[in-house]
Design a protein around this motif. Sequence first.
Motif, mmCIF file in Angstrom:
data_model
loop_
_atom_site.group_PDB
_atom_site.id
_atom_site.type_symbol
_atom_site.label_atom_id
_atom_site.label_comp_id
_atom_site.label_asym_id
_atom_site.label_seq_id
_atom_site.Cartn_x
_atom_site.Cartn_y
_atom_site.Cartn_z
ATOM 1 N N PRO A 143 38.714 43.643 44.347
ATOM 2 C CA PRO A 143 39.766 43.016 43.535
ATOM 3 C C PRO A 143 41.196 43.251 44.038
ATOM 4 O O PRO A 143 42.116 42.564 43.594
ATOM 5 N N ALA B 196 42.810 39.991 45.069
ATOM 6 C CA ALA B 196 43.283 39.021 44.073
ATOM 7 C C ALA B 196 44.778 39.178 43.801
ATOM 8 O O ALA B 196 45.503 38.188 43.712
ATOM 9 N N ARG C 252 36.604 33.886 42.081
ATOM 10 C CA ARG C 252 37.763 33.813 41.175
ATOM 11 C C ARG C 252 39.004 33.328 41.925
ATOM 12 O O ARG C 252 39.780 32.537 41.400
ATOM 13 N N CYS C 253 39.198 33.811 43.146
ATOM 14 C CA CYS C 253 40.358 33.369 43.939
ATOM 15 C C CYS C 253 40.272 31.877 44.243
ATOM 16 O O CYS C 253 41.287 31.186 44.233
ATOM 17 N N VAL D 47 34.691 38.156 43.518
ATOM 18 C CA VAL D 47 36.154 38.257 43.599
ATOM 19 C C VAL D 47 36.707 36.998 44.262
ATOM 20 O O VAL D 47 37.681 36.399 43.802
#
Length: 163
Positions: A50, A53, A83-84, A80
Motif C-alpha cells: 500500500p 497508493a 485499487r490504483c 493494491v
Amino acid sequence: MTSIVMTIPHQIAGKFDLRIPGITRTATAMSDLFGSARRSLKILMPYIDPTLAGLVAAVRAPVRIVTTPSPGRAPKSNPVLDRCVAMCGVAVRYFAERGFQLHARLVIVDRKRAYVGSANLTDCSFHYNLETGLLIDDRSLTGRLNDVYDYVFDHVAVPGDAL
C-alpha cells in the motif's frame, strides 16, 4: 548527475550519516521522483504494498507498472494495484514468466530521471531494510532504460486478466 540513494535502518543510521554524509533516503527520492512526473512514470518492481497508493495519488502523469502477480496457487493480480487502476487509471502488467523471475527495481520519470536499485515500493524497503540504489539524471542512459522498460511492458509482461 548520479546520486546515491539508500534506506539505512535506524540502528545504524546515526553513525552511518556521520561517516558518509549526503546520501538521499529512499522514501525521499521516491517521493521526489513520483512528484516530478509530468509526462510519464514507469515502474518495474517485483514487490509492491500500500505504500505505492500514497505515492501514485500525487502523480499527474500516466503511470505504467510491471510487477509480479500476487502469490498463491494460481497467479492473480495485486489488490493494491487493482485499487490504483480503479482510482488513478494506472496501467498494470504482470511479469509471469516461468523459469525465471522479475528481480529488477526501476523507476523512470519523463525519460529524464531514473532510480535503479534494490528497494521495492514497500514500507520495509523505505524504512527498515538496508537498501542501496542510484538516482540517475543522465538523459541518454535514462532513455535507454526507458526503451528496455517499454519492451518488457509491451512484449514480456501480460495484463492481469491474462494471468
